[in-house]
Design an enzyme around this catalytic site. Structure first.
Site, PDB file in Angstrom:
ATOM      1  N   TYR A  18      59.807   0.231   1.842  1.00 54.55           N
ATOM      2  CA  TYR A  18      58.506   0.713   2.306  1.00 54.55           C
ATOM      3  C   TYR A  18      58.174   2.070   1.695  1.00 54.55           C
ATOM      4  O   TYR A  18      57.141   2.241   1.028  1.00 54.55           O
ATOM      5  CB  TYR A  18      58.481   0.808   3.833  1.00 54.55           C
ATOM      6  CG  TYR A  18      57.388   1.713   4.358  1.00 54.55           C
ATOM      7  CD1 TYR A  18      56.051   1.492   4.003  1.00 54.55           C
ATOM      8  CD2 TYR A  18      57.673   2.791   5.195  1.00 54.55           C
ATOM      9  CE1 TYR A  18      55.042   2.333   4.453  1.00 54.55           C
ATOM     10  CE2 TYR A  18      56.671   3.621   5.653  1.00 54.55           C
ATOM     11  CZ  TYR A  18      55.360   3.396   5.293  1.00 54.55           C
ATOM     12  OH  TYR A  18      54.373   4.233   5.734  1.00 54.55           O
ATOM     13  N   LYS A  39      55.297   3.181  -1.192  1.00 55.62           N
ATOM     14  CA  LYS A  39      54.257   4.173  -0.908  1.00 55.62           C
ATOM     15  C   LYS A  39      54.336   5.331  -1.896  1.00 55.62           C
ATOM     16  O   LYS A  39      53.310   5.848  -2.357  1.00 55.62           O
ATOM     17  CB  LYS A  39      54.385   4.688   0.528  1.00 55.62           C
ATOM     18  CG  LYS A  39      53.938   3.695   1.591  1.00 55.62           C
ATOM     19  CD  LYS A  39      52.482   3.269   1.427  1.00 55.62           C
ATOM     20  CE  LYS A  39      51.518   4.398   1.738  1.00 55.62           C
ATOM     21  NZ  LYS A  39      50.098   3.937   1.649  1.00 55.62           N
ATOM     22  N   THR A  79      52.370   8.601   3.480  1.00 58.85           N
ATOM     23  CA  THR A  79      53.313   8.895   4.560  1.00 58.85           C
ATOM     24  C   THR A  79      54.273  10.009   4.155  1.00 58.85           C
ATOM     25  O   THR A  79      54.559  10.202   2.963  1.00 58.85           O
ATOM     26  CB  THR A  79      54.127   7.631   4.893  1.00 58.85           C
ATOM     27  OG1 THR A  79      55.186   7.952   5.791  1.00 58.85           O
ATOM     28  CG2 THR A  79      54.737   7.011   3.638  1.00 58.85           C
ATOM     29  N   ASP A  80      54.807  10.706   5.151  1.00 59.32           N
ATOM     30  CA  ASP A  80      55.829  11.709   4.870  1.00 59.32           C
ATOM     31  C   ASP A  80      57.157  11.080   4.459  1.00 59.32           C
ATOM     32  O   ASP A  80      58.041  11.756   3.929  1.00 59.32           O
ATOM     33  CB  ASP A  80      56.034  12.630   6.076  1.00 59.32           C
ATOM     34  CG  ASP A  80      56.415  11.898   7.354  1.00 59.32           C
ATOM     35  OD1 ASP A  80      56.490  10.651   7.339  1.00 59.32           O
ATOM     36  OD2 ASP A  80      56.639  12.569   8.382  1.00 59.32           O
ATOM     37  N   GLU A  81      57.294   9.766   4.636  1.00 60.68           N
ATOM     38  CA  GLU A  81      58.557   9.111   4.302  1.00 60.68           C
ATOM     39  C   GLU A  81      58.831   9.086   2.799  1.00 60.68           C
ATOM     40  O   GLU A  81      59.961   8.832   2.367  1.00 60.68           O
ATOM     41  CB  GLU A  81      58.595   7.699   4.882  1.00 60.68           C
ATOM     42  CG  GLU A  81      58.580   7.701   6.403  1.00 60.68           C
ATOM     43  CD  GLU A  81      58.861   6.341   7.008  1.00 60.68           C
ATOM     44  OE1 GLU A  81      59.733   5.620   6.485  1.00 60.68           O
ATOM     45  OE2 GLU A  81      58.204   6.002   8.004  1.00 60.68           O
TER      46      GLU A  81
END
Length: 332
Positions: free
Chosen positions: A148, A152, A121-123
């Protein structure tokens, strides 16, 4: 023809990828999914039984993985705990799945010399200021802000370490926010759509200034397949469709598409540590692999998504009451 092991294949983006692969190629798929609350077996209904095999199981089960690896040519790891609010309430499942589960997968893939692709994810990059001219690239430093996104980020680093230390034949992709069919109603866009279908009002965190870079799940799927087919081992590719929208604009567009007044929504308490803006620069993917998104018009993609939820109430209805009850506990 290749056989892919797709983990988390009964989830939102995993099931969309499986549908895309089976409809656009002659590849076979083995699905491995734990069927937690976010996995839905019905998301795979209607797919050809001679090309898809479903197995319920845990990606952290090394014995099971060692049985499956000799049957496949590549692993695509979609399995993840991915809801930020849930990670703030109980981080442990995120550590178990995103960290320990990824370890088991890459260790088994290494032992059997299987091509591995990791969905991220870009997060992991944290967030940008609203007026920042920059976007995330493959060299942006990691700066996760939630359980989260931090788990990741940890899983990405494990994959990179296994590439360098053990020669794992792996690639990584970090994608922006997905929308489209088969997304759980706890997520932002389907929650608002189903609220309106039920005669209710959408809910907007804070002032709704937070910006996300939206991409249709089909475009994510085509990008992942491009990376599997043409991506260079050891490389990371960012997947985005230039779909930046703030949350307020997304809710207002949903209301307009559904024939409601643009201001017919309620403000609710903001999420703790809510990232301001995500923005993806997918130039590497486009120039090196020749990938382009098909859903370049966000409103058109949103119209298709609204219609899908109107037409598939039996799919999402069983999830709705429980999802809303969880939000009510936090005033959201």
């Amino acid at each position: 023809m290749s056989t892919f092991l797709v983990t988390g294949g009964a989830g939102f983006i995993g099931s969309n990828f499986i549908r895309y692969v089976l409809e656009s190629t002659d590849h076979r798929v083995i699905v491995l999914d734990k069927l937690t609350y976010a996995g839905n077996r019905s998301s795979l209904e209607g797919l050809p039984a001679n090309r898809m095999t479903f197995m319920q199981g845990d990606i952290a089960d090394l014995g099971l993985l060692d049985e499956l690896m000799p049957q496949v040519d590549a692993v695509v790891n979609y399995a993840a705990e991915s809801h930020n609010d849930n990670s703030l309430n109980d981080p442990r499942p995120f550590v178990d799945t995103n960290i320990l589960g990824t370890y088991a997968l890459i260790e088994s893939a290494r032992r059997h010399d299987i091509r591995f692709h990791h969905i991220s994810t870009d997060e992991v990059y944290g967030d940008l200021e609203l007026d920042d001219p920059d976007r995330f690239t493959e060299t942006t430093p990691y700066n996760p802000s939630s359980p989260y996104s931090s788990t990741k980020a940890g899983s990405d680093l494990l994959v990179r370490a296994w590439v360098r230390s053990f020669g794992l034949r792996a690639t990584i992709s970090n994608c922006s926010n997905n929308y489209g069919p088969y997304q759980h109603v706890e997520k932002f866009i389907p929650r608002q759509i189903t609220n309106v279908i039920d005669g209710g009002r959408p809910r907007l965190y804070g002032e709704g200034r937070n910006v996300r870079d939206w991409i249709h799940a089909n475009d994510h799927s085509s990008a992942v397949l491009s990376i599997l087919e043409r991506g260079a081992v050891g490389e990371t590719y960012l997947i985005g469709a230039d779909g930046e929208q703030n949350n307020k604009a997304v809710i207002e567009t949903i209301l307009e598409v559904m024939g409601e007044p643009a201001g017919a929504y309620d403000h609710v308490v903001d999420r703790p540590g809510h990232d301001l803006r995500y923005a993806i620069d997918s130039a590497k993917l486009r120039t090196e692999l020749g990938w382009l998104p098909q859903y370049s018009d966000f409103r058109a993609g949103l119209e298709d998504t609204v219609q899908w939820y109107r037409d598939h109430e039996p799919w999402w209805r069983p999830q709705k009451a429980a999802a809303e009850a969880k939000y009510q506990l936090t005033g959201q």
